[in-house]
Write an enzyme that holds these catalytic residues in place. Sequence first.
Site, PDB file in Angstrom:
ATOM      1  N   ARG A 161      39.177   3.095  20.121  1.00  0.00           N
ATOM      2  CA  ARG A 161      40.445   3.072  19.379  1.00  0.00           C
ATOM      3  C   ARG A 161      40.835   4.477  18.921  1.00  0.00           C
ATOM      4  NH1 ARG A 161      39.893  -0.742  14.591  1.00  0.00           N
ATOM      5  NH2 ARG A 161      41.976   0.017  14.169  1.00  0.00           N
ATOM      6  N   GLN A 210      48.542   0.477   5.982  1.00  0.00           N
ATOM      7  CA  GLN A 210      47.296  -0.233   6.292  1.00  0.00           C
ATOM      8  C   GLN A 210      46.678   0.364   7.552  1.00  0.00           C
ATOM      9  OE1 GLN A 210      48.160  -4.702   5.997  1.00  0.00           O
ATOM     10  NE2 GLN A 210      50.151  -3.782   5.632  1.00  0.00           N
ATOM     11  N   HIS A 262      43.365   1.533   4.219  1.00  0.00           N
ATOM     12  CA  HIS A 262      42.213   1.079   5.011  1.00  0.00           C
ATOM     13  C   HIS A 262      41.425   2.235   5.634  1.00  0.00           C
ATOM     14  CE1 HIS A 262      44.241  -3.173   5.454  1.00  0.00           C
ATOM     15  NE2 HIS A 262      43.731  -2.960   4.267  1.00  0.00           N
TER      16      HIS A 262
HETATM   17  P1  OAD Z   1      49.102  -7.280  12.321  1.00  0.00           P
HETATM   18  O1  OAD Z   1      48.612  -7.086  13.718  1.00  0.00           O
HETATM   19  O2  OAD Z   1      48.563  -8.413  11.545  1.00  0.00           O
HETATM   20  O3  OAD Z   1      50.688  -7.449  12.345  1.00  0.00           O
HETATM   21  C1  OAD Z   1      51.506  -6.553  13.042  1.00  0.00           C
HETATM   22  C2  OAD Z   1      52.931  -6.888  12.711  1.00  0.00           C
HETATM   23  O4  OAD Z   1      53.760  -5.919  13.338  1.00  0.00           O
HETATM   24  C3  OAD Z   1      53.389  -8.266  13.213  1.00  0.00           C
HETATM   25  O5  OAD Z   1      54.068  -8.929  12.167  1.00  0.00           O
HETATM   26  C4  OAD Z   1      54.345  -7.912  14.357  1.00  0.00           C
HETATM   27  O6  OAD Z   1      55.418  -8.860  14.491  1.00  0.00           O
HETATM   28  C5  OAD Z   1      54.873  -6.571  13.892  1.00  0.00           C
HETATM   29  N1  OAD Z   1      55.389  -5.704  14.970  1.00  0.00           N
HETATM   30  C6  OAD Z   1      55.006  -5.630  16.268  1.00  0.00           C
HETATM   31  N2  OAD Z   1      55.698  -4.691  16.912  1.00  0.00           N
HETATM   32  C7  OAD Z   1      56.569  -4.158  16.022  1.00  0.00           C
HETATM   33  C8  OAD Z   1      57.554  -3.143  16.076  1.00  0.00           C
HETATM   34  N3  OAD Z   1      57.816  -2.469  17.197  1.00  0.00           N
HETATM   35  N4  OAD Z   1      58.237  -2.842  14.936  1.00  0.00           N
HETATM   36  C9  OAD Z   1      57.987  -3.494  13.775  1.00  0.00           C
HETATM   37  N5  OAD Z   1      57.063  -4.473  13.668  1.00  0.00           N
HETATM   38  C10 OAD Z   1      56.356  -4.802  14.763  1.00  0.00           C
HETATM   39  O7  OAD Z   1      48.906  -5.879  11.581  1.00  0.00           O
HETATM   40  P2  OAD Z   1      48.802  -5.590  10.027  1.00  0.00           P
HETATM   41  O8  OAD Z   1      49.735  -6.422   9.253  1.00  0.00           O
HETATM   42  O9  OAD Z   1      48.862  -4.126   9.874  1.00  0.00           O
HETATM   43  O10 OAD Z   1      42.717  -4.506   8.635  1.00  0.00           O
HETATM   44  O11 OAD Z   1      47.331  -6.058   9.748  1.00  0.00           O
HETATM   45  C11 OAD Z   1      46.772  -5.805   8.506  1.00  0.00           C
HETATM   46  C12 OAD Z   1      45.317  -5.531   8.625  1.00  0.00           C
HETATM   47  O12 OAD Z   1      44.674  -6.588   9.337  1.00  0.00           O
HETATM   48  C13 OAD Z   1      44.950  -4.288   9.412  1.00  0.00           C
HETATM   49  O13 OAD Z   1      45.026  -3.117   8.643  1.00  0.00           O
HETATM   50  C14 OAD Z   1      43.546  -4.584   9.815  1.00  0.00           C
HETATM   51  C15 OAD Z   1      43.743  -5.993  10.281  1.00  0.00           C
HETATM   52  O14 OAD Z   1      42.635  -6.789  10.351  1.00  0.00           O
HETATM   53  C16 OAD Z   1      41.444  -4.139   8.712  1.00  0.00           C
HETATM   54  O15 OAD Z   1      40.918  -3.849   9.753  1.00  0.00           O
HETATM   55  C17 OAD Z   1      40.763  -4.101   7.386  1.00  0.00           C
END
Ligand code: OAD
Length: 231
Positions: free
Chosen positions: A52, A83, A101
């Site tokens: 990654r 995050q 994070h």
């Molecule tokens: P997620 O993978 O859970 O969510 C990503 C979000 O981005 C989704 O709601 C998608 O619809 C949206 N998305 C995708 N492409 C996009 C774009 N071009 N523009 C805007 N939005 C878009 O990721 P996070 O919410 O960041 O934690 O996840 C939170 C945490 O869960 C991460 O930091 C990680 C993970 O497990 C740890 O590892 C502790």
Amino acid sequence: MVMTGAGVSSESGIPTFRGPVGLWNNHRPEDLATPEAFENDPSLVWEWYDWRRLLVLDAEPNPAHYAISDLELYYPEFLVVTQNVDGLHRRAGSQKVLELHGSITRARCYSSPDHIEPLQKNQKLKEYPPCCPECGEILRPDVLWFGESYDEEILSECLLFAQDCDLILVVGTSGAVGVPAAIVGTAIQKGAISVEVNPEESSLTQGVDFYINGKAGEFMPKIISELQRSQ
Ligand code: OAD
């Protein structure tokens, strides 16, 4: 205030966690992103984080990162809470960023957490797990894993800022993780206007004032130019 998640970097080619092509589709978080996983198999965990890390180093910030960094120039009181561990906000020029994070570009000693090591750029690590140059113990990625506590200082800074902010932009997060979702909730409860940018509805969508159904790279520059025009 801006809260970002993996979606803000997806147009830079960095996979998100959830959704049809998300990382958690092919990998179980408990095998790769917990202290127990690291204790069981530190080499496997490092191999995944190194893969990654190289993806991130090959990637470039996208128009959403640049638009967010421009905001800082217009608002003296400003904060990006991310995050993401990819460092792309800083590479796009943002200076007022808190990384909830951690960062994938750093390691820290498993035994002495104050031994922090930047990882060599653009190069696979020579060994998994790498060793701490200061004490010889093994290093771990300097990121937050499931089941670990947030850095109290960073968290309270985020919450304090959230309590006082006038506007919160929520960009590219599913809202699946409790603490970042609670930071957004705090801002909203305390009266901030909230705007979400996400091509899919998230668990935060119901609670925001304005939902923009679209990609961050396309819509953030538009929002920023509207804000600039109204200054
Ligand atoms: P997620 O993978 O859970 O969510 C990503 C979000 O981005 C989704 O709601 C998608 O619809 C949206 N998305 C995708 N492409 C996009 C774009 N071009 N523009 C805007 N939005 C878009 O990721 P996070 O919410 O960041 O934690 O996840 C939170 C945490 O869960 C991460 O930091 C990680 C993970 O497990 C740890 O590892 C502790």
